[in-house]
Design a protein around this motif. Structure first.
Motif, short mmCIF file in Angstrom:
data_model
loop_
_atom_site.label_atom_id
_atom_site.label_comp_id
_atom_site.label_asym_id
_atom_site.label_seq_id
_atom_site.Cartn_x
_atom_site.Cartn_y
_atom_site.Cartn_z
N SER A 266 1.44 -1.80 0.00
CA SER A 266 -0.15 0.20 0.01
C SER A 266 1.06 1.05 0.33
CB SER A 266 -1.22 -0.03 1.21
OG SER A 266 -1.63 1.61 1.38
N THR B 281 -5.67 1.89 2.13
CA THR B 281 -6.94 0.49 1.57
C THR B 281 -8.15 1.12 3.02
OG1 THR B 281 -6.25 -0.18 4.58
CG2 THR B 281 -4.84 -0.98 2.33
N THR C 111 -7.53 -6.27 -1.37
CA THR C 111 -7.40 -4.46 -0.85
C THR C 111 -6.96 -3.43 -1.63
OG1 THR C 111 -5.07 -4.98 -0.45
CG2 THR C 111 -7.19 -6.22 1.39
#
Length: 459
Positions: free
Chosen positions: A381, A388, A456
């Motif tokens: 991420s 997320t 995600t």
């Protein structure tokens, strides 16, 4: 006059040598060998003699003919402490509490002493570091006043044993074991010999008289309890008091417990009036979570028998050096390196020229495999700069081939996440089925890290 015999003993591991050595062969530490006078043997015999209630020597007995009495545990007003101890204090147990200086060990034990004294139990608080007036000043600040709480300032073990014999308390607090000395042992207080002999004598008192004894142990700069490793083997329970001195939250963790589960964790908050327990630690760890920030995920980790939701943060940035930096707080550094290698080999993320900084918010230390997937998603991420969903909770163990493996106690983890309002739970595919999830929660099973990243991060 007979010549006095001496020996050299390592103050880290207890290794004995007839001559001085710069490096200890036992633990490999330098400059830890200290000269001590050899004991004649009477001290050790005195420490372990008369271990029964009578002077008659014990004999081997069939286990079926031994009578046992089921005694209820003695509970304190701190449910977090009761949880860590396995349900309460066991009579005749020897409990060791270690922690950094100033973390709150003495404050916790003084509060517990007061709570036990209020329940008509006699408590003897032995302080080897403070005078009786100094202990009273701290007690006034904490609001500790009870006639059942006796305070005694002494470091001589023979005087301490005599006082315990005369007052016959239900509980004894020794603060700390490194300040207590046995007069028949020639080494300095806090040495391996002194700690070993003093602990053996306290253990004899606890077992023969049925007195629960709490002893405080100092820790070294590496974070382990000072003194020989034998100290942790001798006691019944070992508790570590963790936390940053500049933060208000403290974590009490059980690493050994003969009367309950290990790896239990209790959360406390340090205030002016003392330590107060935190009933729901998951809310505390998540209350300051940033919304819409990349590199942040939430995982449901098991601490003993309790599920705790914590936030894992990752920051990935291009390196300015030849070798990229890898820093981790609350997570094993080697595990971070392993997961980054999996992401680079199995997912295709080019992390070889990226600095990586990872942290578990709140100062908790996580060491179970179920946090692997959340750590991997946090790294991806931050690298892709894609946040997320705030309502996602990620659980799973990651293998070297990139697969996501099942974890234990998945029902408890999911129920804790649902209680705090999480709507999606990303978990191993093999953990689906065989149980009923809570209402309003979507379970998404993933089989690989790539599959988890698509769910995600959308790709």
């Amino acid at each position: 006059m007979a010549k006095r015999k001496t020996k050299f003993m390592c103050q880290e591991c207890g290794y004995e040598s007839p001559k001085w050595m710069g490096k200890c062969p036992g633990c490999g530490q330098w400059n830890k060998m200290v000269e001590e006078v050899e004991s004649t043997g009477s001290t050790r015999r005195g420490a372990f003699a008369n271990t029964g209630n009578t002077s008659v020597a014990a004999k081997a007995t069939p286990i079926t003919s031994i009578e046992t009495v089921s005694e209820p545990r003695i509970t304190t007003d701190l449910n977090e402490l009761n949880r860590v101890l396995g349900g309460g204090v066991v009579r005749g147990s020897l409990v060791l509490i270690g922690g950094d200086p100033g973390i709150g060990k003495s404050t916790l034990l003084l509060q517990v002493s007061y709570q036990l004294a209020k329940k008509a139990h006699s408590v003897l608080y032995i302080s080897g570091e403070e005078s009786m007036r100094q202990t009273k000043l701290r007690a006034d600040r904490l609001g500790v006043t009870s006639d059942n709480l006796l305070v005694y300032s002494e470091t001589n073990l023979q005087e301490i044993s005599l006082t315990i014999e005369n007052s016959n308390p239900d509980f004894v607090i020794v603060d700390s074991i490194q300040t207590i000395f046995h007069p028949e042992v020639t080494s300095a207080p806090g040495s391996v010999s002194q700690v070993r002999e003093c602990t053996a004598e306290l253990m004899r008192i606890a077992k023969t008289k049925g007195i629960a004894i709490f002893i405080v142990g100092h820790v070294t700069k590496e974070g382990s309890i000072a003194g020989p490793r034998l100290l942790e083997h001798m006691v019944d329970t070992v508790l570590y008091f963790e936390g940053e001195r500049h933060h208000t939250y403290r974590i009490l963790r059980a690493v050994k417990n003969r009367f309950g589960s290990t790896n239990e964790m209790g959360i406390f908050e340090m205030k002016e009036v003392g330590l107060e327990e935190v009933a729901n630690p998951s809310e505390i760890f998540l209350e300051e979570r940033s919304q819409g920030a990349s590199g942040s995920t939430v995982v449901a980790s098991m601490e003993g028998t309790r599920p705790v939701l914590v936030e894992i943060q990752a920051l990935i940035s291009p390196t300015s050096f030849g070798n990229p930096r890898r820093m981790a707080t609350g997570i094993d550094h080697n595990r971070v390196s392993l997961l980054m290698a999996v992401l680079e080999k199995r997912v295709g993320l080019l992390l070889a020229n990226q600095d990586a900084y990872l942290k578990v918010a709140g100062g908790v230390k996580l060491d179970e495999p179920a946090i692997d997937l959340a750590v991997a998603v946090s790294i991806a991420s931050s690298f892709r700069d894609k946040p997320t969903r705030a309502s996602d909770c990620i659980i799973g163990e990651v293998g070297l081939t990139g697969e996501v493996r099942r974890v234990s106690r998945i029902e408890q983890r999911v129920q804790e996440a649902a209680k705090l309002g999480f709507e999606r739970i990303i978990l191993p595919e093999n953990n689906l089925g065989g149980w009923t999830p809570p209402r309003g929660v979507e379970l998404i099973g993933v089989s690989s890290v790539s599959h988890a990243l698509k769910v995600t991060l959308g790709g």
